[in-house]
Structure formats: C-alpha cells, structure tokens
Enzyme design. Structure first.
Site, PDB file in Angstrom:
ATOM      1  N   LYS A 114      -0.809  -9.364   3.754  1.00 53.06           N
ATOM      2  CA  LYS A 114      -0.207  -8.888   4.705  1.00 53.06           C
ATOM      3  C   LYS A 114      -1.069  -7.910   5.556  1.00 53.06           C
ATOM      4  O   LYS A 114      -1.850  -6.841   5.001  1.00 53.06           O
ATOM      5  CB  LYS A 114       0.817  -8.236   4.345  1.00 53.06           C
ATOM      6  CG  LYS A 114       1.860  -7.609   5.427  1.00 53.06           C
ATOM      7  CD  LYS A 114       3.227  -7.035   4.969  1.00 53.06           C
ATOM      8  CE  LYS A 114       3.296  -5.575   4.141  1.00 53.06           C
ATOM      9  NZ  LYS A 114       2.873  -4.327   4.852  1.00 53.06           N
TER      10      LYS A 114
ATOM     11  N   GLU B 188      -1.537  -5.210   9.012  1.00 57.16           N
ATOM     12  CA  GLU B 188      -0.570  -4.681  10.235  1.00 57.16           C
ATOM     13  C   GLU B 188      -1.293  -4.655  11.490  1.00 57.16           C
ATOM     14  O   GLU B 188      -2.388  -4.452  11.894  1.00 57.16           O
ATOM     15  CB  GLU B 188      -0.304  -3.197   9.837  1.00 57.16           C
ATOM     16  CG  GLU B 188       0.112  -2.910   8.471  1.00 57.16           C
ATOM     17  CD  GLU B 188       0.374  -1.179   8.201  1.00 57.16           C
ATOM     18  OE1 GLU B 188       0.156  -0.477   8.966  1.00 57.16           O
ATOM     19  OE2 GLU B 188       1.098  -1.031   7.251  1.00 57.16           O
TER      20      GLU B 188
ATOM     21  N   GLU C  13       9.391  -3.773  10.687  1.00 56.27           N
ATOM     22  CA  GLU C  13       9.854  -2.429  10.306  1.00 56.27           C
ATOM     23  C   GLU C  13      10.553  -1.411  11.327  1.00 56.27           C
ATOM     24  O   GLU C  13       9.497  -1.231  12.217  1.00 56.27           O
ATOM     25  CB  GLU C  13       8.644  -1.855   9.369  1.00 56.27           C
ATOM     26  CG  GLU C  13       9.142  -0.211   8.727  1.00 56.27           C
ATOM     27  CD  GLU C  13       8.041   0.267   7.866  1.00 56.27           C
ATOM     28  OE1 GLU C  13       8.328   1.062   7.520  1.00 56.27           O
ATOM     29  OE2 GLU C  13       7.178  -0.333   7.521  1.00 56.27           O
TER      30      GLU C  13
ATOM     31  N   ASP D 123      -0.685  -6.200   0.119  1.00 52.45           N
ATOM     32  CA  ASP D 123      -1.312  -5.609   1.443  1.00 52.45           C
ATOM     33  C   ASP D 123      -2.733  -5.518   1.379  1.00 52.45           C
ATOM     34  O   ASP D 123      -3.366  -5.234   0.273  1.00 52.45           O
ATOM     35  CB  ASP D 123      -0.537  -3.997   1.402  1.00 52.45           C
ATOM     36  CG  ASP D 123       0.735  -3.961   2.255  1.00 52.45           C
ATOM     37  OD1 ASP D 123       0.899  -4.685   3.276  1.00 52.45           O
ATOM     38  OD2 ASP D 123       1.696  -3.100   1.826  1.00 52.45           O
TER      39      ASP D 123
ATOM     40  N   ASP E 156       0.990  -1.348  -0.161  1.00 51.10           N
ATOM     41  CA  ASP E 156      -0.067   0.089  -0.046  1.00 51.10           C
ATOM     42  C   ASP E 156       0.888   1.097  -0.010  1.00 51.10           C
ATOM     43  O   ASP E 156       0.125   2.192   0.022  1.00 51.10           O
ATOM     44  CB  ASP E 156      -1.184  -0.043   1.077  1.00 51.10           C
ATOM     45  CG  ASP E 156      -0.302   0.026   2.547  1.00 51.10           C
ATOM     46  OD1 ASP E 156       0.868  -0.099   2.620  1.00 51.10           O
ATOM     47  OD2 ASP E 156      -1.062  -0.043   3.422  1.00 51.10           O
ATOM     48  N   SER E 157       2.309   1.014   0.159  1.00 52.49           N
ATOM     49  CA  SER E 157       2.937   2.156  -0.344  1.00 52.49           C
ATOM     50  C   SER E 157       2.945   2.838  -1.725  1.00 52.49           C
ATOM     51  O   SER E 157       3.325   4.030  -1.937  1.00 52.49           O
ATOM     52  CB  SER E 157       4.739   1.639  -0.055  1.00 52.49           C
ATOM     53  OG  SER E 157       4.697   0.620  -1.025  1.00 52.49           O
TER      54      SER E 157
END
EC number: 2.1.2.11
Length: 264
Positions: A112, A114, A181, A84, A45-46
C-alpha cells in the site's frame, strides 16, 4: 483453510458483500483475527503511533514493516496481507520496486502506498513486476506536514473532483485496491461506484464502500484519543473475540459505520 486471494475480494465486490479488515502487527493478534473471520489484514505504518509511541507514522522504517509483516504472516498463514510502504520508501518507481520486493518476500500479498496521480508510473511498474498495489487516498498520514494535520479531505468541489480523477487514473495504471480515509460519505460512494471492479476499503469514509478497516487499537478501545470514525467494540462486548465478531457483523450488515462515525 483456503487462502484468501485478490480474486476473492473482487468477487465480494461483484456480489455486493461487504467485508471487514483490520490492522495487525504480531502473530498472536493476527491468529485471533483470522480465527474470528477476518481474512484481510493491513500491516500498517500506524505501528509508529500504536506500537512505537511516536506522534506520527513518519519514523517507521522498511525494516519495521518487514519485521511485523513476517510476524503477522506467521500468525495468519491463509490471510490476504497488505503491507504499508513507509514514508519515502517509494520516492521513485525503482526505489518502490526494490522495497516492495522486501515486503513480498516477508509475506505480503500486496503493498500500500499513499498518493495521487503522480504515482501512476510507480503503480504501472510494480504491477508489471507482479506486485499488486493498494492506493491510499484522502487523509494520507505520511503527508501530515503538508496537510497541516489530520483533517477530513475532499470537502470542497475542487478537492473532491481531484480525488475522483486520481482514483480513475490510478485504476488505469493498475491499482488493485483503493483505501479512502476521512472523506465525506457521499464522495466515497461516488468513487466506490465508479470503480466497478476494484474493491474500495473505507476508514472514516461512510458505509457505502465495499469494506471497512480500523486500527486494531481503535476497535478495541486502547487508543487514548480515538478518531471520530472509530468505535470501541470491546466496550460493547467485554471480550476481544466477541468484539472482533461484532465488528465483522456490523460491517457486513452496513450497521457500522453509521452517521455518528462518518463525515458529511
């Protein structure tokens, strides 16, 4: 070319062989990365910041990730793709299952998400329904408004212990890969050793993890203000293909990241 699987990544960890991963968003770069030897890619999602030009990942939608996952799969048909799940796409286990299915149908091998121990029920439900899960801990970009910015995490004893506790709980829930991270190198080493069968990917987490990942724009010197842990491999080589090969070589040898690109 034989497809890369989760079993292959576990075997690399078992053999203590480090591997390089990178973000990819389109077919052309995905093909180039695969041709140079990167077999694991993240549709991150960067893209909200690198492709769409926003100042965070929060505006990225499921439709965005689905679209880019399809593009990357077209360019890298044999690679292991992690996609993501964007902001608020997994607020409940049921919502997570519905959205994960979209990404798997688009070509992802794994999703993925978070977050810490609160995700255990979600991880368990996804895993039981044949969706492998990568968990993202440490600096979590989707939580930027809670964290108060993009800051190194786990520097005090309490937060470090919480990261270790979360890692173990999520492993027990069914997590298959962990991404760390922006945490101190020593903490990343402890977690990597604790998770004896689960590959740990680092970004700004030192060189003791089983693998490294970089946002492709950071690795190729495109980002205007790159983070401390990033290295411009294109600057050293002058050629994108050579830059990718140098990145792979330095990750596999443990030369990258060095102390300059890590946190104490």
């Amino acid at each position: 070319m034989q497809s890369t699987t989760l079993a292959d990544l576990r075997q690399l960890k078992k053999e203590k062989r480090k591997f390089a991963t990178i973000t990819a968003y389109d077919a052309s770069f995905a093909r180039l990365f695969a041709e140079q030897g990167i077999n694991v890619m993240l549709i991150g999602d960067s893209l909200g910041m690198t492709v769409q030009g926003f100042d965070s990942t929060l505006p990225v939608t499921m439709e965005d990730i689905v679209y880019h996952t399809r593009c990357v799969r077209t360019g890298a048909p044999d690679s292991f793709l992690i996609a993501d799940m964007p902001f608020m796409s997994y607020a409940t286990p049921e919502q997570a299952c519905e959205n994960a299915a979209k990404l798997m149908r688009a070509g992802a091998n794994m999703v993925k998400i978070e977050g810490g121990s609160w995700l255990c029920d979600t991880v368990k439900m996804l895993t039981e329904r044949a969706v492998p899960v990568c968990i993202h801990l440490g600096l979590m970009p989707q939580s930027v408004n809670i964290l108060g910015g993009y800051k190194v995490q786990g520097r005090d004893e309490s937060s470090a212990n919480q990261l270790i506790t979360d890692s173990i709980a999520l492993k027990d829930a069914g997590m298959q890969i962990l991404l760390l991270e922006c945490i101190p190198s020593e903490l990343a080493r402890q977690i990597t050793e604790e998770l004896t069968t689960i590959p740990v990917i680092g970004i700004g987490a030192g060189n003791s993890t089983d693998a490294q990942i970089l946002v492709m724009h950071d690795a190729l010197g495109i980002t205007a203000r790159p983070p401390k842990f990033a290295k411009d491999f294109l600057k050293e080589t002058g050629n994108i293909r050579d830059a990718v090969r140098l990145y792979i070589e330095q990750v596999e040898s443990g030369a990258y990241p060095d102390q300059e690109h890590s946190f104490k």
